[in-house]
Design a protein around this motif. Structure first.
Motif, PDB file in Angstrom:
ATOM      1  N   THR A   3       0.947  -1.162   0.112  1.00  0.00           N
ATOM      2  CA  THR A   3       0.145  -0.043  -0.129  1.00  0.00           C
ATOM      3  C   THR A   3       0.773   1.242  -0.012  1.00  0.00           C
ATOM      4  O   THR A   3       1.862   1.264   0.622  1.00  0.00           O
ATOM      5  CB  THR A   3      -0.984   0.061   1.224  1.00  0.00           C
ATOM      6  N   TYR A   4       0.726   2.140  -0.872  1.00  0.00           N
ATOM      7  CA  TYR A   4       1.518   3.203  -1.001  1.00  0.00           C
ATOM      8  C   TYR A   4       0.631   4.549  -1.564  1.00  0.00           C
ATOM      9  O   TYR A   4      -0.359   4.253  -2.325  1.00  0.00           O
ATOM     10  CB  TYR A   4       2.799   3.036  -1.909  1.00  0.00           C
ATOM     11  N   THR A   5       1.289   5.790  -1.386  1.00  0.00           N
ATOM     12  CA  THR A   5       0.467   6.912  -2.186  1.00  0.00           C
ATOM     13  C   THR A   5       1.407   7.497  -3.321  1.00  0.00           C
ATOM     14  O   THR A   5       2.686   7.796  -3.011  1.00  0.00           O
ATOM     15  CB  THR A   5       0.210   7.912  -0.904  1.00  0.00           C
ATOM     16  N   LEU A   6       0.668   7.624  -4.282  1.00  0.00           N
ATOM     17  CA  LEU A   6       1.222   8.758  -5.610  1.00  0.00           C
ATOM     18  C   LEU A   6       0.944   9.750  -5.614  1.00  0.00           C
ATOM     19  O   LEU A   6      -0.354  10.167  -5.221  1.00  0.00           O
ATOM     20  CB  LEU A   6       1.003   7.810  -6.725  1.00  0.00           C
TER      21      LEU A   6
ATOM     22  N   ASP B 223      -2.104  15.214 -22.991  1.00  0.00           N
ATOM     23  CA  ASP B 223      -0.999  14.537 -23.440  1.00  0.00           C
ATOM     24  C   ASP B 223      -0.198  13.624 -22.744  1.00  0.00           C
ATOM     25  O   ASP B 223       0.479  12.772 -23.165  1.00  0.00           O
ATOM     26  CB  ASP B 223      -0.037  15.789 -23.902  1.00  0.00           C
ATOM     27  N   ALA B 224      -0.242  13.831 -21.412  1.00  0.00           N
ATOM     28  CA  ALA B 224       0.650  13.065 -20.452  1.00  0.00           C
ATOM     29  C   ALA B 224       0.130  13.043 -19.004  1.00  0.00           C
ATOM     30  O   ALA B 224      -0.502  14.223 -18.632  1.00  0.00           O
ATOM     31  CB  ALA B 224       2.172  13.359 -20.654  1.00  0.00           C
ATOM     32  N   VAL B 225       0.354  12.122 -18.219  1.00  0.00           N
ATOM     33  CA  VAL B 225       0.384  12.281 -16.780  1.00  0.00           C
ATOM     34  C   VAL B 225       1.407  11.528 -16.187  1.00  0.00           C
ATOM     35  O   VAL B 225       1.848  10.487 -16.806  1.00  0.00           O
ATOM     36  CB  VAL B 225      -0.989  11.614 -16.237  1.00  0.00           C
ATOM     37  N   SER B 226       2.337  12.074 -15.325  1.00  0.00           N
ATOM     38  CA  SER B 226       3.307  11.382 -14.388  1.00  0.00           C
ATOM     39  C   SER B 226       2.985  11.175 -12.982  1.00  0.00           C
ATOM     40  O   SER B 226       2.277  12.038 -12.506  1.00  0.00           O
ATOM     41  CB  SER B 226       4.527  11.993 -14.801  1.00  0.00           C
ATOM     42  N   TRP B 227       3.736  10.262 -12.597  1.00  0.00           N
ATOM     43  CA  TRP B 227       3.368  10.000 -10.997  1.00  0.00           C
ATOM     44  C   TRP B 227       4.790   9.587 -10.266  1.00  0.00           C
ATOM     45  O   TRP B 227       5.844   9.105 -10.849  1.00  0.00           O
ATOM     46  CB  TRP B 227       2.400   8.946 -10.569  1.00  0.00           C
ATOM     47  N   GLN B 228       4.733   9.783  -9.061  1.00  0.00           N
ATOM     48  CA  GLN B 228       5.975   9.388  -8.163  1.00  0.00           C
ATOM     49  C   GLN B 228       5.417   9.138  -6.734  1.00  0.00           C
ATOM     50  O   GLN B 228       4.313   9.885  -6.324  1.00  0.00           O
ATOM     51  CB  GLN B 228       6.921  10.263  -8.076  1.00  0.00           C
ATOM     52  N   VAL B 229       6.097   8.436  -6.063  1.00  0.00           N
ATOM     53  CA  VAL B 229       5.718   8.002  -4.625  1.00  0.00           C
ATOM     54  C   VAL B 229       5.823   9.243  -3.682  1.00  0.00           C
ATOM     55  O   VAL B 229       6.768  10.064  -3.909  1.00  0.00           O
ATOM     56  CB  VAL B 229       6.505   6.996  -4.156  1.00  0.00           C
ATOM     57  N   VAL B 230       4.847   9.466  -2.854  1.00  0.00           N
ATOM     58  CA  VAL B 230       4.857  10.601  -2.046  1.00  0.00           C
ATOM     59  C   VAL B 230       4.723  10.152  -0.575  1.00  0.00           C
ATOM     60  O   VAL B 230       5.129  10.517   0.176  1.00  0.00           O
ATOM     61  CB  VAL B 230       3.774  11.864  -2.154  1.00  0.00           C
TER      62      VAL B 230
END
Length: 145
Positions: free
Chosen positions: A64-67, A75-82
């Motif tokens: 379980t984690y939050t992005l 055009d785009a979507v990006s994500w990373q762990v917060v």
């Protein structure tokens, strides 16, 4: 630095239709096989999801984690762990969308870094399964609407 897994597909719909499915996180368990739940925790001024908590079960990678999400129109979507999980220490990725005749080319990039030791081959295989399942599920979901 972790390896990045990339794959692409062409979906028979416009970018706005593809992006509408991508940003409908509560529906992910219906089409993104390893996602058991996706809860939008906050939205940006544009109404798009900004932080989302995931429960993932991808065989050797379950957590379980939050992005946190960054949107660039259709055009785009990006994500990373917060907020990392117990296994997932870093997760970065993106969907890149481009017009392709009467459809949309979608490229999915994913990098996962784990806080637990795992043989690289197993980790890369899990990443590939996540990416391939997500693209196939996204295509089926969009084209079935």
């Amino acid at each position: 630095m972790p390896d990045r897994t990339t794959s692409s597909t062409t979906i028979g719909a416009g970018r706005a239709d593809v992006m509408a499915v991508i940003e409908d996180f509560p529906s992910y368990p219906e089409w993104a096989g390893q996602v058991k739940s996706a809860e939008v925790l906050s939205t940006g001024a544009d109404g798009k999801p900004q932080t989302v908590r995931f429960v993932l079960d991808a065989g050797p990678i379950s957590d379980t984690y939050t992005l946190g999400y960054t949107w660039r129109g259709d055009d785009a979507v990006s994500w990373q762990v917060v907020e990392p999980g117990k296994m997932v220490s870093d997760l970065r990725g993106s969907y890149l969308l481009a017009d392709a005749g009467s459809g949309t080319d979608v490229t999915y990039e994913l990098t996962v870094d784990l806080s637990v030791p795992m043989i690289g081959l197993i980790k890369r295989k899990a990443e590939k399964v996540i990416v391939d399942t997500a693209l196939k599920g996204l295509k089926k979901r969009v084209e079935g609407r």
